[in-house]
Design an enzyme around this catalytic site. Sequence first.
Site, PDB file in Angstrom:
ATOM      1  N   LYS A 101     -60.645 -50.687 -21.277  1.00  0.00           N
ATOM      2  CA  LYS A 101     -59.786 -49.597 -21.946  1.00  0.00           C
ATOM      3  C   LYS A 101     -60.611 -48.160 -21.648  1.00  0.00           C
ATOM      4  O   LYS A 101     -59.908 -47.444 -21.649  1.00  0.00           O
ATOM      5  CB  LYS A 101     -59.716 -50.103 -23.250  1.00  0.00           C
ATOM      6  CG  LYS A 101     -58.647 -50.986 -23.749  1.00  0.00           C
ATOM      7  CD  LYS A 101     -58.392 -51.387 -24.951  1.00  0.00           C
ATOM      8  CE  LYS A 101     -57.264 -52.080 -25.208  1.00  0.00           C
ATOM      9  NZ  LYS A 101     -57.863 -53.813 -25.203  1.00  0.00           N
ATOM     10  N   GLU A 123     -53.022 -45.657 -31.077  1.00  0.00           N
ATOM     11  CA  GLU A 123     -52.839 -46.880 -31.808  1.00  0.00           C
ATOM     12  C   GLU A 123     -53.796 -47.980 -31.424  1.00  0.00           C
ATOM     13  O   GLU A 123     -54.281 -47.795 -30.317  1.00  0.00           O
ATOM     14  CB  GLU A 123     -51.247 -47.640 -31.512  1.00  0.00           C
ATOM     15  CG  GLU A 123     -51.242 -48.378 -30.296  1.00  0.00           C
ATOM     16  CD  GLU A 123     -51.340 -47.583 -28.854  1.00  0.00           C
ATOM     17  OE1 GLU A 123     -51.179 -46.314 -28.974  1.00  0.00           O
ATOM     18  OE2 GLU A 123     -52.015 -48.169 -28.013  1.00  0.00           O
ATOM     19  N   SER A 389     -61.885 -58.663 -18.546  1.00  0.00           N
ATOM     20  CA  SER A 389     -61.532 -57.591 -19.015  1.00  0.00           C
ATOM     21  C   SER A 389     -62.513 -57.036 -20.233  1.00  0.00           C
ATOM     22  O   SER A 389     -62.576 -55.802 -20.298  1.00  0.00           O
ATOM     23  CB  SER A 389     -60.188 -57.781 -19.830  1.00  0.00           C
ATOM     24  OG  SER A 389     -59.918 -58.804 -20.793  1.00  0.00           O
TER      25      SER A 389
END
Length: 408
Positions: A101, A123, A389
């Site tokens: 991210k 969010e 990830s």
Amino acid sequence: MDLHKEIYIPKPSPFDPDDLGHFGKFGGRFVPETLMPALEQLRQDYEAVRFDADFWAEVDYYYKHYVGRPSALYYAANISKEIGAKVYLKREDLNHTGAHKINHCVAQAVLAKQLGKKKIIAETGAGQHGVATATVAALFGLECEVFMGAKDVARQELNVFRMKLLGAKVHAVQSGSKTLKDAMNDAIRHWVTHARDTYYLIGTVAGPHPYPMMVRDIQSIIGWEAKAQLQEAEGRLPDKVIACIGGGSNALGVFNHFLEEKSVECIGIEAGGEGLEGRHGCSLEKGSPGVLHGQLSYLLQDDDGQIQEAHSISAGLDYPGIGPEHAYLKDEGIATYNHITDDEALDAFVWLSQKEGIIPAFESSHAVAYLKKMKPEEIKDQLILVNLSGRGDKDMMQAKDILAEQFA
Ligand SMILES: *Cc1c(COP(=O)(O)O)cnc(C)c1O
């Protein structure tokens, strides 16, 4: 290609949406009229830097010196031996803040800064995107407010503390199922009235145009690096590329540079939760087309179009929607999709920890678990790329509770 020197710049993709953000019939911009000017402005602002070498050179500086890119591609010899295929792990878990991210947070924050925005809102579900957003806000001296479902606030208290420590304000959203979809609703509502000085940093390939395309472009550095790294290590393309899917950003990030290769099968893994008869997060496999968060895509909804709650052991996959490009890729048969249950993911979480000394995030454990779900004869001697990830540190409290007996 020397990835330590080379600068990643997105290229036009055959799967780019039209100017209104449609991937086939999916995507688009289903938002209140008051939000349209802000989205149209953002689309133009992004188009202006999309292929601009100077913009990506600035992003690249932070990727190399702050995030720690390029991320390693690791040949997982022990699990490879066990399953009879060659498995390479793309180590996004090694990034600063522990997941993929940070990639789209850095690039979007550089954009926000260039646009003269003073504040970033976001969010978050698992809290990973909130932490990554709070991190880049601190880095670039921007104010930061994060919207997070109250249920997620409770089960990810360490990430909440991290965000506050980094200087962000965290809103615990009490509406609906008190998870990611409700947090996203509130963030959109906030942005409607604050768009002038506020950048809304969406954490996946979902939301109204241009977010799905923009986040896809940014995260595609994962597959761009992996393709070059595999070329160097094996001299060829992988047979399969596997990634877990919440909103779908790490999956599109690793898939994008392989989608045009006919010999490569891209496989997205949704959260099977308790199994398809119980609660789960399989919007592609079990959902139907509908509108959520400004986009048309597959959704978990009942016959009246009421959004159903998703369920997954991993907060990052606990989302009833899915990025519109995945909906398109599924319908066109360009990528394939499957699911892994909570139990299978937990099993893989322990498996990778003990076989390779790598503790994966619960989300990433879904991708790893699929290695064991495929038939051995189907994958024999194949080259398989798995996108790891994120790392499991954030899941330790939950894992300790669930696995207490096993490791007493
Ligand atoms: C958020 C998250 C995901 C799910 O998000 P995508 O947009 O589907 O990639 C997967 N893995 C980790 C580690 C995450 O933090």
